[in-house]
Enzyme design. Structure first.
Site, PDB file in Angstrom:
ATOM      1  CG  ASP A 130       4.369 -12.602 -21.612  1.00 53.84           C
ATOM      2  OD1 ASP A 130       4.695 -11.836 -22.533  1.00 53.84           O
ATOM      3  OD2 ASP A 130       3.281 -12.522 -20.999  1.00 53.84           O
ATOM      4  CD  GLU A 181       8.104  -7.065 -23.577  1.00 53.12           C
ATOM      5  OE1 GLU A 181       7.720  -7.072 -22.399  1.00 53.12           O
ATOM      6  OE2 GLU A 181       7.836  -7.969 -24.379  1.00 53.12           O
ATOM      7  CG  ASP A 223      -0.461  -8.937 -25.325  1.00 54.69           C
ATOM      8  OD1 ASP A 223      -0.181 -10.143 -25.474  1.00 54.69           O
ATOM      9  OD2 ASP A 223      -0.343  -8.333 -24.245  1.00 54.69           O
TER      10      ASP A 223
HETATM   11  C1  GLC Z   1       0.886 -10.791 -21.724  1.00 52.17           C
HETATM   12  C2  GLC Z   1       1.171 -11.767 -22.858  1.00 52.17           C
HETATM   13  C3  GLC Z   1      -0.013 -12.666 -23.059  1.00 52.17           C
HETATM   14  C4  GLC Z   1      -0.315 -13.395 -21.746  1.00 52.17           C
HETATM   15  C5  GLC Z   1      -0.562 -12.397 -20.628  1.00 52.17           C
HETATM   16  C6  GLC Z   1      -0.731 -13.061 -19.288  1.00 52.17           C
HETATM   17  O1  GLC Z   1      -0.118  -9.923 -22.067  1.00 52.17           O
HETATM   18  O2  GLC Z   1       1.524 -11.103 -24.021  1.00 52.17           O
HETATM   19  O3  GLC Z   1       0.205 -13.576 -24.098  1.00 52.17           O
HETATM   20  O4  GLC Z   1      -1.421 -14.213 -21.907  1.00 52.17           O
HETATM   21  O5  GLC Z   1       0.532 -11.506 -20.543  1.00 52.17           O
HETATM   22  O6  GLC Z   1       0.366 -13.824 -18.956  1.00 52.17           O
END
Ligand code: GLC
Length: 768
Positions: A408, A411, A482
């Site tokens: 995650d 980017e 998200d």
């Molecule tokens: C980001 C991710 C989400 C995750 C969060 C905490 O917002 O996109 O899926 O739960 O971070 O790690």
């Protein structure tokens, strides 16, 4: 760039080098149908992050100067090259594919407005354009009139993107996504252009920030542009959208077969805060008889958000916990972010500093920004040594029994403003900028993760990523980031996932139930009805939002979610067959109707129905309160209602009742659907009897079977069965017998007649 007049050209194999007055351009026939158009602007970086290995097929190319232009031909295409490196591409039988636009750029319909008025509107936060933005690299192609534009990866938009403009810049956007949003997490600069009788793709293999304008500026042309990198794009021609997608994945790679369990239902939340909470989710799954294969640990499992650690307080004895879960059929997938906590004494930080593995500021010091752990530093994934180090780190997780890694924030996201574009990142040993490596950062992280898991386990790695660039499908699955528990987000996720699929990302999913804001029981039911058909089937919600596990609401919601999660498990062999097809053809599992029925004009813009493989069509309810909907059944075949068995002719529009427990599903005539019995998790029951449901008409279906785990299938350890249904009879043939475990029986439903037949040899003839 003004190339000037053509001076002369040279031909070398399948590449033609054209010298213009002011610059050099190249036309290369990669295959008979794929042409690369290239001109170096930044020679030091001209390698692709999407295409690996040599894809050129040594095509025989002929080039001739005709008057003041050059004609370059392969057996399939003719490329006309004019002054100023303008091109026109035709098929060898004279059909126009595409041609450069020769006029000047002009913003159609632009309001005449003073600078003062612009500033005033900006004061309230309105986004105001400064007029036409010119770019160093700019390609304008004529709009011939009837174009539909598909693909472009991660865009929160309609299937047909005509009239919109987009940017490729991986962006972490926690605010609600909306339909004219220029960019999201992934950058896949691959566009499919469909006109009546013409299909082609444009792959603009430039990983810097790029722009696509699909007739927003001016209906007379569409354009793609960049201010950095090279002019480097491929025109991929084909006789259908399918062949264009296959051409693109021929270049950038296809999604490989996943492990079978990854097709099971997956439950996530940010976060299951501690071991007890995660274990209680497992207990509830089994108690409520909800099949489930995967439970997730989001960031709170870590010690102080330090990647590759476990917080003993929240997750004591995590190895034992993973073992216990495994005994009950659950796999654990953990999140790993790129931001490494700046903390002396933390081994990942110390090793990275010692080996100089983190990116640097322009002042030569390690660059810092803030992510979950507070002050953090960022691995320089552009370097092989850093990727190898990160790959080795995966072992910490796989040795603990973790079955997959969820990447995650890559980017890369940062909380103290976006990382400045001039921060020093590397492309291998060449120092460059964040701006150049931004869009490929997530891909490189995922590739390192894939390689580490593969090296340490020998299994097909399960990696999920939020950010990536073209070609990442070879290493990772993706989710759409998200989203929110909004009906519009359910609705748009369909076109979004179709577009990602058309752009090579076949293993894709959206957070079921929606991530941000509170889900409702009705929304969860409807979203689960879509999610059960998406390759990645994961329910996930944000911290602070209402719980949305299947049992979180009421009995009816639980029953409906269970019904569709069970259906998912029944369909796993079908989905696996779709993945088998994907690995060789690059065609997505979750597809828009237009991929299958492009000759039927009625499907060109259908955003709220989708295909799963070539045989199933789903017309879900994506609006609150709706209990019926119109369904378009594409032309060319008959369709069967999956629930009632009723048959309908193609080319018709019907009204289907769809109370909350019903998702309209249709099966294309000729299908032979393989099905499993319902089970709590993949592998719980040995399937020695495969169920086959035959849907009228004549058809042929290939069914694939292997160990579902490792790479032995690449050495031939798999079985392939051919099911042929003809004039009411079904025959079965084992056409590849490479995997020891075979079906012993088939339970066949042949238009309502049931057969239970033994399968001992290699053939079963004409069951009727
Ligand atoms: C980001 C991710 C989400 C995750 C969060 C905490 O917002 O996109 O899926 O739960 O971070 O790690």
């Amino acid at each position: 760039m003004n190339y000037g007049r053509i001076k002369y050209f040279n031909i070398e194999g399948s590449r033609v080098e054209i010298t213009f007055e002011n610059a050099v351009g190249y036309i290369t026939a990669v295959t008979e149908e794929i042409i690369n158009i290239f001109s170096p602007f930044k020679p030091e970086c001209n390698h692709s992050f999407a295409i690996e290995g040599d894809k050129s097929r040594n095509v025989h190319v002929i080039a001739n100067m005709v008057g003041n232009y050059i004609v370059i031909s392969t057996s399939k295409l003719a490329i006309y090259v004019y002054d100023n490196f303008q091109t026109q591409i035709m098929t060898s039988d004279g059909t126009l594919i595409c041609r450069d636009y020769k006029g000047e750029r002009e913003a159609q319909g632009a309001a005449i407005i003073t600078q003062e008025a612009i500033e005033q509107a900006r004061m309230e936060g309105h986004a105001m354009s400064d007029g036409i933005a010119h770019h160093k690299i700019e390609v304008l192609k004529c709009m011939e009139g009837s174009e539909c534009f598909y693909g472009l990866g991660d865009k929160y938009n309609f299937l047909n993107k005509k009239g919109y403009a987009f940017e490729m810049w991986n962006s972490d956007i926690p605010d609600p996504h909306y339909e004219s949003m220029p960019s999201l997490y992934k950058s896949i600069p691959f566009l499919i252009v469909h006109r009546e009788k013409v299909d082609y793709g444009i792959f603009f293999d430039n990983h810097h920030r790029t722009q696509f304008d699909l007739g927003k500026e001016n209906a007379g042309y569409y354009s793609f542009s960049a201010d950095d990198g090279d002019l480097n794009y491929y025109v991929i021609s084909g006789d259908s959208i399918k062949s264009v997608v296959s051409g693109y994945t021929y270049l950038t790679g296809t999604t490989p077969l996943p492990q079978l369990w990854t097709l099971g239902y997956q439950q996530c939340r940010w976060s299951y805060e501690n071991r007890d909470e995660l274990m209680s989710v497992a207990v509830s799954m089994r108690k409520n008889e909800i099949p489930c294969d995967v439970l997730y640990c989001d960031i709170d499992y870590m010690d102080d958000f330090k990647v590759f650690t476990w917080g003993e307080k929240q997750y004591p004895q995590h190895r034992e916990m993973i073992d216990t879960l495994s005994e009950h059929g659950f796999k654990v997938v953990t999140i790993i972010d790129p931001g490494v906590k700046k903390e002396e004494g933390y081994s990942v930080y110390d090793e990275g500093v010692r080996n100089d593995f983190f990116v640097h500021g322009t002042d030569g010091r390690i660059y810092e920004n803030v992510v979950w752990p507070g002050d953090s530093v960022f691995p320089d994934f552009g370097r092989r040594a850093v990727r190898n180090w990160w790959a080795d780190k995966q072992r910490i997780m796989t040795d603990d029994g973790v079955a997959g890694i969820w990447n995650d924030m890559n980017e890369p996201a940062s909380f103290r403003g976006e990382i400045p574009e001039d921060v020093v990142f590397c492309d291998e040993e060449r120092k460059t900028t964040h701006s150049e490596m931004h869009n490929v950062y997530g891909s490189l992280m995922s590739k390192a993760t894939y390689e580490g898991i593969r090296r340490h386990t020998g299994k097909r790695p399960f990696v999920i990523t939020r950010a990536c660039y073209s070609g990442a499908q070879k290493y990772t699955t993706g989710w759409t980031g998200d989203n929110q528990s909004h009906w519009s987000h359910l609705r748009y996720s369909i076109a979004q996932m179709c577009s990602l699929g058309l752009s090579g990302m076949a293993f894709i999913g959206s957070d079921v139930g929606g991530f941000g804001s509170d889900c409702t029981p009705e929304l969860l039911c409807r979203w689960t009805q879509v999610g059960c058909f998406t390759p990645l089937f994961r329910n996930h919600a944000a911290k602070g939002t209402r719980h949305q596990e299947p049992w979180a609401f009421d009995q009816q919601t639980l029953d409906i979610c269970r019904k569709y999660i069970r259906l998912r498990y029944r369909l796993i062999p079908y989905l696996y067959d779709c993945f088998h097809e994907t690995e060789s053809t690059g065609l997505p599992v979750f597809r828009p109707l237009v991929l299958e029925f492009q000759k039927d004009k009625n499907v060109l813009e259908i955003n709220d129905q989708f295909m799963v493989g070539q045989w199933l069509m789903v017309a879900p309810i994506v609006d609150q309160g709706r209990v019926s909907r119109d369904v378009y059944l594409p032309k060319g075949c008959n369709w069967y209602d999956f629930h009632t068995g009723e048959r309908f002719p193609g080319g018709t529009r019907i009204l289907r009742e769809a109370p909350l427990d019903t998702c309209p599903i249709y099966v294309r005539e000729g299908a032979v659907l393989p099905m499993w019995p319902v089970m709590n998790y993949v592998g719980e029951k040995k399937v020695d009897c495969l169920e086959l449901v035959v849907y009228g008409g004549d058809g042929e279906y290939l069914h694939y079977q292997d160990n579902g785990t490792d790479f032995a299938y690449r050495d031939g350890e798999y079985n392939l069965y051919r099911f042929v249904s003809k004039r009411g009879c079904l025959s079965v043939e084992l056409v590849n017998a490479g995997y020891a475990e075979r079906y012993e029986r088939f339970k066949i439903n042949l238009s309502g007649k049931l057969f239970n037949v033994k399968f001992t040899g290699r053939r079963l003839n004409a069951i009727r």
